[in-house]
Design an enzyme around this catalytic site. Structure first.
Site, PDB file in Angstrom:
ATOM      1  CB  CYS A 104      -0.916   0.003   1.216  1.00 56.98           C
ATOM      2  SG  CYS A 104      -2.108  -1.334   1.280  1.00 56.98           S
ATOM      3  N   PRO A 128       2.031   7.755  -1.314  1.00 60.32           N
ATOM      4  CG  PRO A 128       2.897   9.869  -0.785  1.00 60.32           C
ATOM      5  CD  PRO A 128       2.121   8.731  -0.194  1.00 60.32           C
ATOM      6  CG  ASP A 136       2.358   2.929   5.874  1.00 51.63           C
ATOM      7  OD1 ASP A 136       2.622   3.055   7.073  1.00 51.63           O
ATOM      8  OD2 ASP A 136       1.804   3.825   5.198  1.00 51.63           O
ATOM      9  CB  CYS A 165       0.156   7.619   9.979  1.00 52.22           C
ATOM     10  SG  CYS A 165      -1.269   7.653   8.876  1.00 52.22           S
TER      11      CYS A 165
END
Length: 429
Positions: A260, A263, A329, A382
């Site tokens: 994943c 960017p 992630d 995050c």
């Protein structure tokens, strides 16, 4: 349109129409590049500041308005919100100007009959800002919610794991202005050479203690216009996010899969650390996100990395036991990046955070098969939410005993530098 009209349109797109703040602001600033730097900075500060402080701002408005916040017309509610933000947090704007401009804007947007209401509320707030009574620490949920502009459900969630002082520090960190952090490849340009180059472009760069591949940047008007950025001398990436590749510590020749990746910051960092050897495949779900990764790869000039469109919930037998390092992630509630994406705390709910924890488990159950025996799987988010972090790590080793948890870290704003971030590294036996 003047800058206050643009602020109004941006906030309406975010709070009424459900668009994401970082996308709205980027598109608006790209479209209005001809505005001078001061006006662009005003738009950015007022939009982000109003979102960051919205819960406190609504508390203040409720003390001076006979009409409940949620009963107001969206345009009027938004004008009042960013008016109060300017009154309380922007000394450079005279109170009279804030009130007068808000009244003009209400009239211009077709609410002539509510001019008196807007004027009355804002002038009343202006006169009484220093006399507003806030909740005390004896009610920690209300105290932290209003003082740090955090939703009450989130305060309650964090109080299950952290004390009031820790949450207070996190909230304060989210509300502090953030310098832009970037990562560069020391094999491509030295830190001092990049600092000098950026100075020539009018950007101040500062070293990040303990992070030899990172810099803080300030004084940027439009990132895309910097020649050093166009040439791929650095990538935008948070300090916490940089830790994933540093912890993975790839060896020359490693095969790396990032499931994943958009960017692409972690995947590009891995490719740099491989020093032109091995291969990194950076995947994401949508063609739009994959195109963004490809743009960053092209700018970087790296040749040992490619971007591929693939749904991480779907098994891919071609990658079975081929990855030396797998980066997962995964999509998360984002509760660690509220300083950069303040609208997340206004749109996230306990239910949606629970759903994301379930999605993470689904993906981990698929991608675990891609790791070679002896290889590493790095799971990161995050967010600051045990169900998505520590509890998922425990679940993973219980379900798949061939994996051992060898290291984990929860980074907290206000205690650690960078975003709130969780990393768990597993080794496959």
């Amino acid at each position: 349109m003047n800058e206050r009209e643009l602020v109004l349109d941006a906030l309406l797109a975010i709070t009424r129409d459900g668009e994401y703040s970082h996308i709205v602001l980027k598109n608006m600033l790209d479209l209005y590049q001809y505005l001078d730097k001061q006006k662009r900075a005003f738009i950015t500060r007022v939009v982000n500041g109003t979102l960051e402080r919205q819960i406190e701002i609504d508390y203040i408005i409720s003390r001076f308005s006979s009409v409940k916040i949620q009963k107001m017309k969206p345009v009027i509610r938004t004008i009042l919100r960013f008016g109060v933000y300017q009154l309380k947090y922007m000394d450079s704007v005279p109170d009279s100007a804030v009130c007068n401009e808000a009244v003009k804007l209400a009239e211009k947007r077709g609410f002539r009959g509510l001019k008196g209401f807007v004027n009355g509320v804002l002038r009343n707030v202006s006169r009484n800002l220093d006399h507003i009574s806030y909740p005390g620490k004896e009610d920690p949920v209300s105290y932290l919610s209003v003082k740090e502009s955090l939703p009450e459900w989130l305060v309650k969630l964090w109080l299950e794991s952290y004390d009031v002082e820790t949450i207070e520090k996190m909230g304060e960190a989210f509300l502090m202005p953030e310098a832009l952090t970037v990562r560069f490849d020391p094999g491509k340009i030295t830190r001092d050479a990049l600092i000098l180059r950026l100075a020539k472009e009018g950007v101040e760069a500062r070293k990040i203690p303990g992070v030899p591949c990172g810099l803080y940047l300030s004084g940027i008007d439009y990132l895309g216009a910097l020649p050093s950025f166009q040439e791929g001398l650095f990538q935008v990436q948070d300090i916490s996010s940089m830790q994933v590749a540093l912890l993975a510590d790839p060896k020359k020749g490693d095969q790396v899969l990032d499931v994943c990746a958009a960017p692409g910051g972690k995947a590009l960092h891995m490719a740099e650390l491989l020093q032109g050897t091995g291969h990194v495949e950076a995947r994401d779900l949508s063609g739009q996100k994959v195109e963004l990764i490809r743009e960053n790869i092209a700018r970087s000039g790296l040749t040992n990395i490619e971007a591929v469109c693939h749904d991480a919930t779907l098994p891919d037998p071609d990658w079975k036991e081929k990855a030396d390092i797998l980066i997962a992630d995964l999509p998360c509630s984002g509760l660690g990046v509220l300083g950069r994406k303040p609208d997340l705390k206004l749109r996230m709910t306990p239910g949606s955070a629970e759903e994301l924890a379930g999605l993470q488990r689904r993906i981990l159950g698929v991608v675990k098969d891609y790791v070679k025996p002896g290889g590493k799987l790095l799971y990161s988010t995050c967010t600051i939410h045990k169900k998505e972090n520590e509890e998922n790590a425990r679940w993973f080793v219980e379900q798949f005993p061939e994996y051992t948890l060898i290291q984990e870290e929860q980074r907290l704003p206000g205690r650690d530098v960078g975003d709130g971030f969780y990393i768990a590294m597993f080794r496959k036996e």
